[in-house]
Scaffold this motif. Structure first.
Motif, mmCIF file in Angstrom:
data_model
loop_
_atom_site.group_PDB
_atom_site.id
_atom_site.type_symbol
_atom_site.label_atom_id
_atom_site.label_comp_id
_atom_site.label_asym_id
_atom_site.label_seq_id
_atom_site.Cartn_x
_atom_site.Cartn_y
_atom_site.Cartn_z
ATOM 1 N N ASP A 257 83.345 17.726 97.558
ATOM 2 C CA ASP A 257 82.508 18.932 97.614
ATOM 3 C C ASP A 257 81.640 19.049 96.350
ATOM 4 O O ASP A 257 80.474 19.442 96.421
ATOM 5 N N ARG A 258 82.242 18.694 95.219
ATOM 6 C CA ARG A 258 81.505 18.795 93.955
ATOM 7 C C ARG A 258 80.349 17.780 93.928
ATOM 8 O O ARG A 258 79.240 18.112 93.498
ATOM 9 N N TYR A 259 80.614 16.555 94.378
ATOM 10 C CA TYR A 259 79.533 15.574 94.492
ATOM 11 C C TYR A 259 78.410 16.118 95.372
ATOM 12 O O TYR A 259 77.222 16.032 95.026
ATOM 13 N N GLN A 260 78.793 16.656 96.526
ATOM 14 C CA GLN A 260 77.779 17.160 97.454
ATOM 15 C C GLN A 260 76.913 18.220 96.786
ATOM 16 O O GLN A 260 75.682 18.252 96.963
ATOM 17 N N HIS A 261 77.545 19.102 96.013
ATOM 18 C CA HIS A 261 76.795 20.157 95.331
ATOM 19 C C HIS A 261 75.908 19.572 94.234
ATOM 20 O O HIS A 261 74.715 19.933 94.117
ATOM 21 N N LEU A 262 76.460 18.681 93.416
ATOM 22 C CA LEU A 262 75.707 18.113 92.303
ATOM 23 C C LEU A 262 74.507 17.290 92.770
ATOM 24 O O LEU A 262 73.498 17.185 92.076
ATOM 25 N N ARG A 354 78.557 12.321 84.671
ATOM 26 C CA ARG A 354 77.827 11.165 84.148
ATOM 27 C C ARG A 354 77.229 10.335 85.279
ATOM 28 O O ARG A 354 76.088 9.877 85.199
ATOM 29 N N VAL A 355 78.010 10.132 86.342
ATOM 30 C CA VAL A 355 77.508 9.382 87.497
ATOM 31 C C VAL A 355 76.249 10.043 88.045
ATOM 32 O O VAL A 355 75.224 9.386 88.279
ATOM 33 N N VAL A 356 76.304 11.359 88.226
ATOM 34 C CA VAL A 356 75.174 12.076 88.814
ATOM 35 C C VAL A 356 73.972 12.062 87.866
ATOM 36 O O VAL A 356 72.823 11.891 88.303
ATOM 37 N N ALA A 357 74.231 12.207 86.586
ATOM 38 C CA ALA A 357 73.129 12.189 85.619
ATOM 39 C C ALA A 357 72.430 10.838 85.599
ATOM 40 O O ALA A 357 71.189 10.763 85.575
ATOM 41 N N GLU A 358 73.212 9.772 85.617
ATOM 42 C CA GLU A 358 72.613 8.430 85.614
ATOM 43 C C GLU A 358 71.917 8.140 86.944
ATOM 44 O O GLU A 358 70.887 7.463 86.969
ATOM 45 N N LEU A 359 72.469 8.652 88.039
ATOM 46 C CA LEU A 359 71.806 8.482 89.332
ATOM 47 C C LEU A 359 70.456 9.201 89.327
ATOM 48 O O LEU A 359 69.463 8.669 89.833
ATOM 49 N N ALA A 360 70.428 10.400 88.758
ATOM 50 C CA ALA A 360 69.168 11.159 88.683
ATOM 51 C C ALA A 360 68.128 10.376 87.883
ATOM 52 O O ALA A 360 66.953 10.309 88.281
ATOM 53 N N LYS A 361 68.548 9.765 86.779
ATOM 54 C CA LYS A 361 67.626 8.941 85.985
ATOM 55 C C LYS A 361 67.126 7.747 86.802
ATOM 56 O O LYS A 361 65.946 7.403 86.781
#
Length: 365
Positions: A257-262, A354-361
């Protein structure tokens, strides 16, 4: 960062796992020892199924299910092309014919609206896959099977053990449920292992005989069989892991759920989870464009990824002859666009951030 953190899991359960393994070493019953029956009873109770038959792998679970149903050469089994090869492999090994039906683009599970058109006089079973940890539309599939002469339904639940569907557990929803205890699965051992679930006494007995070379008693071979037993040591490991499995499922649901939100503000497609079920995220998978570029950027940043799966089965060399020359566009597009991110119950929020931040980059490069 590990893709799946099995070391953290072991450290949390070390005393229980070590004690369970030591008990097997002490009694020395490495094949069909007491832990096998204990695990089968606990797993059957967990799923809500009358019978559990442990076997040597998830692949063997599917194979034994088809053997128990007496699949004959030329018999057709309807399944999805967007899955691991084992799903179709077991059909072909028995001389059967996999008949592929495309997936839903938002869940990557089999599209039930296309199943009925694929049924012929040679159809012997339907084998949906509960991909990524979300159960397929089992009620609808069972209803289709019932309308066509009570066709058996085998849930390939290698990735969905612990998931719920309309208040019931995956593996307890159809004629057979088959799961895997490969180390990376939601409930994994330290090698290969698997289990079959059924409420049918005759099918359970057949499965038990098939897994020991078709023996109804020692050296009495009443049917064809295989060497398909799950080792006592592996059963001991799973018994220890069951101690915190409910917590692990809660963590998977929370982290999913947190991944989905992020990820909601990023240009990636998140998999849909139907409101009458959950997903235990054996793999947390997203769908995106320009996958090679994104994967490379994440690799450079130290973020592991994986592809489940890059090429659907109807396009695989070993299975092209079973594709009937048909295109399955949603499966083909998914193979080009899916990417799995790090996921395990012990993934920390800091790691996830960190995963989401690097994915965004990576998506902006």
């Amino acid at each position: 960062m590990p893709f799946i953190d099995l070391k953290a899991q072991y450290l949390a359960l070390k005393s229980s796992i070590d004690a369970r393994i030591q008990a097997v070493l002490d009694h020395g019953q490495y094949i069909m020892g007491p832990e096998v029956k204990e695990l089968e009873e606990k797993l059957a109770a967990y799923v809500g199924s009358k019978h559990c038959v442990t076997v040597s792998s998830g692949t063997e679970a599917l194979l034994i299910a088809l053997m128990a149903l007496d699949l004959k050469p030329g018999d057709e089994v309807i399944t999805t092309p967007f899955t691991f090869a084992a799903t179709a492999e077991v059909i072909v090994l028995l001389g059967g014919v996999p008949v592929f039906v495309d997936i839903e683009p938002d869940t990557c599970n089999i599209d039930v609206t296309k199943i009925e058109a694929a049924i012929t006089s040679r159809t012997r079973a339907i084998m949906p896959v509960s991909l990524y940890g979300q159960v397929a539309d089992m009620d609808e599939i069972n209803a289709i099977a019932a309308r066509h002469g009570n066709l058996p339904v085998i849930e390939d639940a290698a990735q969905s053990f612990g998931a719920s569907y309309k208040g019931k557990k995956s593996c307890g929803l159809s004629t057979f449920g088959a799961t895997s205890f490969f180390p990376s699965k939601p409930l994994g051992c330290y090698g290969d292992g698997g289990a079959l679930f059924t409420n049918d006494d005759a099918l359970a007995q057949a499965a038990r005989e098939i897994r020991v070379h078709g023996q109804s008693q020692r050296y009495t071979h009443t049917r064809l069989g295989v060497g398909g037993r799950m080792d006592t040591l592996q059963c001991a490991v799973v018994l220890a892991k069951l101690e915190r499995f409910d917590w692990e499922i809660e963590q998977r649901l929370r982290l999913g759920d947190r991944y989905q939100h992020l990820l909601s503000d990023l240009p990636v497609q998140r998999l849909a989870v139907r409101p009458d079920r959950n997903c235990v995220w054996a793999q947390f998978t997203v769908i995106l464009n320009d996958r090679p570029k994104v994967q490379q950027a994440l690799q450079t940043a130290g973020i592991p990824t994986a592809i489940h799966y890059p090429r659907p089965l109807h396009l695989q060399p070993a299975y092209q002859s079973y594709g009937q020359g048909l295109s399955h566009p949603h499966s083909e597009l998914a193979g080009q666009r899916v990417m799995s991110l790090p996921m395990s119950p012990d993934l920390t929020q800091e790691q996830q951030d960190r995963v989401v931040a690097e994915l965004a980059k990576a998506l902006k490069v």
